[in-house]
Write an enzyme that holds these catalytic residues in place. Structure first.
Site, PDB file in Angstrom:
ATOM      1  N   ASP A 228       0.682  -1.219   0.322  1.00  0.00           N
ATOM      2  CA  ASP A 228      -0.141   0.102  -0.101  1.00  0.00           C
ATOM      3  C   ASP A 228       0.852   1.381  -0.448  1.00  0.00           C
ATOM      4  OD1 ASP A 228      -2.959   0.331   0.417  1.00  0.00           O
ATOM      5  OD2 ASP A 228      -1.713   1.791   2.244  1.00  0.00           O
ATOM      6  N   LEU A 229       1.001   1.953  -1.593  1.00  0.00           N
ATOM      7  CA  LEU A 229       1.642   3.100  -1.162  1.00  0.00           C
ATOM      8  C   LEU A 229       1.311   4.330   0.135  1.00  0.00           C
ATOM      9  CD1 LEU A 229       3.484   4.710  -2.753  1.00  0.00           C
ATOM     10  CD2 LEU A 229       2.524   5.334  -4.606  1.00  0.00           C
ATOM     11  N   ASP A 273      -3.806   2.904  -4.623  1.00  0.00           N
ATOM     12  CA  ASP A 273      -2.623   3.164  -3.755  1.00  0.00           C
ATOM     13  C   ASP A 273      -2.178   1.270  -3.390  1.00  0.00           C
ATOM     14  OD1 ASP A 273      -4.332   2.462  -1.520  1.00  0.00           O
ATOM     15  OD2 ASP A 273      -3.407   4.509  -0.614  1.00  0.00           O
TER      16      ASP A 273
END
Length: 380
Positions: A228-229, A273
């Site tokens: 997960d960015l 994301d």
């Protein structure tokens, strides 16, 4: 061959190419159909690779010589050996003439000669063939490649009518190739994330289902990295979505680079994301090493805030994996733990011994509607 038989041969060629499911099947159908239509003993389809200055053979069918594979990996010929594709054809098209086929024999030029034949005549003799007809394949107004049909030594030599018919067949082949390319592009788009060019969620689902089946049938190691960015919402809110999109693209490139450390890995954007990597076969430690490198490189991306990364592998102490959903839940739980602890390294499900918190979290009863976090494959 009578007109009715030729019409039937054209229809059969078109139907064979239309029924193909892959480019290889399309090439094979084209060569086989042309070989049959022209009463040949051998046929090949080649593509002109302009950037490399060569003709590359895609398929050989019929009575192949010892050095001819059906789908050769590296059978190529420098274009200067067959300059008609770049010189003769270009000049004729520039003058308004069509890309007509021509005949060559083991003795030299024949009907519809292109004026260049030395290398091909030598090849005919070497492979025990008496004659051939060469038809340019034109796609989108440009030379795409060549359709080549040969007869064995001693068989009747192709006549002018055969070269004219080969021109028609090449046009049918071009239409079939164009259709296959459109279908391949549609398939590619269906399994590709438009922003990053990585695989999309649909591709991951298909890949992971097949991988788990291999694991259950053969014991293959299947590993899944979910990441997960961090900070994407802040970037979008403060700097704009264009900057956020560039951050996603840059992270996609980093993921692709790190994924290359694991042979055969599929890298994908799940949406928003969230990204992932699927590996089948390599040891879990190799996947964890790639995930660790991903975390390091992601931490250097500006204006992002690093990445939260979780790993689940059938090689770890995570219990039985019967379907892809459980592996996703485990990787998701590991990623959630990495985010909660603000770790700059991956969390690996099953590596904290008995009572591993990640495994317990993944296998807990489905969350209630009031809970924000929901795992993939689990419905409230």
């Amino acid at each position: 061959m009578g007109e009715d038989k030729r019409l039937a041969a054209v229809v059969a060629l078109a139907q064979g190419m239309a029924a193909a499911h892959t480019p290889r099947e399309c090439w094979q159908a084209a060569a086989l159909g042309a070989c049959h239509a022209l009463d040949g003993s051998f046929a090949a389809l080649s593509v002109w690779e302009r950037e490399l200055g060569r003709l590359r053979v895609l398929v050989n069918v019929g009575d192949r010589a010892a050095d001819e594979e059906e789908f050769p990996e590296a059978e190529t010929y420098p274009v200067h050996q067959f300059p008609e594709i770049t010189e003769f054809l270009h000049e004729r098209w520039a003058g308004g003439e069509g890309p007509n086929a021509w005949v060559e024999t083991a003795e030299g030029a024949a009907a519809g000669t292109a004026g260049y034949f030395h290398q091909r005549v030598t090849a005919l003799r070497r492979r025990g063939r008496g004659c051939c007809v060469v038809a340019p394949v034109v796609l989108h107004g440009r030379a795409w490649g060549e359709l080549y049909v040969a007869r064995a030594a001693g068989a009747p030599v192709f006549a002018r009518a055969d070269s004219d018919f080969a021109t028609v067949l090449a046009a049918v082949v071009a239409a079939g190739i164009a259709q296959t390319e459109r279908l391949e592009e549609a398939r590619r788009l269906a399994y590709t994330d438009a922003l990053t060019g990585l695989a999309n969620r649909r591709a991951v689902d298909v890949c992971l289902e097949e991988a788990v089946e291999r694991h259950r049938a053969e014991g293959a190691v299947v590993s899944l990295v979910v990441c997960d960015l961090n900070g994407l919402k802040r970037v979008n809110d403060t700097l704009g979505h264009a900057v956020g999109d560039r951050l996603l693209e840059r992270f996609g490139s980093v993921l692709s680079l790190c994924g290359a450390m694991v042979p055969g890995a599929l890298v994908a954007r799940l949406g928003g994301d969230e990204f992932c990597l699927v590996a089948v076969g390599p040891p879990a430690d190799d996947v964890v090493k790639a995930a660790d490198e991903l975390c390091r490189r992601a931490g250097e991306l500006e204006p992002g805030e690093g990445v939260a990364c979780g790993v689940a592998s059938t090689a770890e102490a995570i219990g039985e994996v019967r379907d892809a959903r459980r592996l996703f839940r485990l990787a998701d739980a590991a990623q959630y733990r990495a985010k909660a602890l603000r770790l700059d390294r991956p969390v690996v499900a099953g590596r904290e011994g008995p009572g591993d918190p990640v495994v317990r979290l993944a296998d807990a009863p489905p969350p209630s509607r009031a809970e924000r976090r929901r795992f993939r494959g689990r419905r409230p």
